[in-house]
Design an enzyme around this catalytic site. Sequence first.
Site, mmCIF file in Angstrom:
data_model
loop_
_atom_site.group_PDB
_atom_site.id
_atom_site.type_symbol
_atom_site.label_atom_id
_atom_site.label_comp_id
_atom_site.label_asym_id
_atom_site.label_seq_id
_atom_site.Cartn_x
_atom_site.Cartn_y
_atom_site.Cartn_z
ATOM 1 N N LYS A 157 0.857 -1.177 0.000
ATOM 2 C CA LYS A 157 0.000 0.000 0.000
ATOM 3 C C LYS A 157 0.894 1.227 0.000
ATOM 4 O O LYS A 157 1.702 1.428 0.908
ATOM 5 C CB LYS A 157 -0.897 -0.002 1.233
ATOM 6 N N LYS A 217 -2.106 -1.644 -3.952
ATOM 7 C CA LYS A 217 -2.968 -0.469 -3.886
ATOM 8 C C LYS A 217 -2.152 0.799 -3.939
ATOM 9 O O LYS A 217 -1.189 0.889 -3.174
ATOM 10 C CB LYS A 217 -3.752 -0.528 -2.572
HETATM 11 C C1 PBG Z 1 -7.413 3.368 5.482
HETATM 12 C C2 PBG Z 1 -7.634 3.290 4.022
HETATM 13 C C3 PBG Z 1 -7.447 4.274 3.023
HETATM 14 C C4 PBG Z 1 -7.914 3.727 1.830
HETATM 15 C C5 PBG Z 1 -8.335 2.444 2.115
HETATM 16 N N1 PBG Z 1 -8.137 2.194 3.463
HETATM 17 C C6 PBG Z 1 -6.984 5.670 3.135
HETATM 18 C C7 PBG Z 1 -5.583 5.970 3.453
HETATM 19 O O1 PBG Z 1 -4.738 5.108 3.645
HETATM 20 O O2 PBG Z 1 -5.332 7.176 3.565
HETATM 21 C C8 PBG Z 1 -7.951 4.415 0.484
HETATM 22 C C9 PBG Z 1 -8.952 3.869 -0.474
HETATM 23 C C10 PBG Z 1 -9.273 4.739 -1.633
HETATM 24 O O3 PBG Z 1 -8.644 5.797 -1.878
HETATM 25 O O4 PBG Z 1 -10.201 4.381 -2.357
HETATM 26 N N2 PBG Z 1 -6.119 3.381 5.906
#
Ligand code: PBG
Length: 344
Positions: free
Chosen positions: A214, A267
């Site tokens: 991520k 992601k």
């Molecule tokens: C929580 C989380 C996020 C997303 C999914 N889980 C936000 C982040 O990490 O700031 C982003 C998902 C999206 O942008 O569609 N940590």
Amino acid sequence: MAMAFPQTRMRRLRASAGLRGLVRETDLRAGQLVLPLFVAEPEAEAGPEAAGAPARSPIAAMPGVERLSLSAAVEEAREAAALGIAAVMLFGIPREKDEHGSGAWDPDGVVQLATRAIKQAVRASSPEGELLVITDVCLCEYTDHGHCGVLREDGSVDNDATLELLARTAVSHARAGADIVAPSDMMDGRVRTIREELDDEGFPETPILAYSAKFASAFYGPFREAADSAPAFGDRRSYQMDPANGREAVREALLDVQEGADMVMVKPALAYGDLIREVARETRLPVAAYNVSGEYAMVKAAAAAGHLDERATVLEILTSLRRAGAEVVITYHAKDAARWLAEQ
Ligand code: PBG
């Protein structure tokens, strides 16, 4: 040796829809899609009636996506199930936030309530074709500072102190009936801690979908508006990954495999196709690609301006993620895509 032109003509197999269909390498089905849902906790003063009425509020950057009340989330899940979508992925917007994000593991927290309500509703309507509920395990929507873990005095995120809270959250989701838990916090060691706690608490069969790679991405902007989870200070670069690093992404995924992940995620999706491929090859686990909020917002904005054909663009994007190697595609386009696929 293979012959070249003019014996070989690549266009032969492109000449008709029948030929193209016959040699198509990648399929896209509703059963591979996951629809994220934002569920907002009802206001305390709204009373039981108001709390029960379906309510939706729009998210400016994401036309077609709404913050949902509990009963609206159930409606949405029913619709997803009817379209053949595999799963919904739940994000909670609590009424109150605190320093530690205690709303995340509240047995009557918004995700726990939504999980129970959705599982009950879909089980009642179709006992076998059951819609899966995946829950996002993170603290950022529940902490008053918006970071994904607890803070030390100097404002940095304390990795090890956060693990126990994440595990508690995952167990509370499993207890509410979640089919899969998906930690998205990017703390080191969280998959192992969550696995151990799930096993100890009687959920050895609950799979973990790890947000392994991520990235600290600009593409999460609209999500943070939707979930009200932007960090109050600083950014997430001390725990989410540097978009420049591919080998590190594979390493993250392999560590999650060692810690007991059942599925891994890359992601965002669109700028990271190389890593979907690599992670699939290196881990051999099922891979999920998360087509995130900013990727959705770009397509919707361009389509609304008349610059893109939305349907063709979305199906091309989702197919490309499957081609890159993702078994599972998490996308806000899921309902539209499922409808379009059914018409084809
Ligand atoms: C929580 C989380 C996020 C997303 C999914 N889980 C936000 C982040 O990490 O700031 C982003 C998902 C999206 O942008 O569609 N940590």
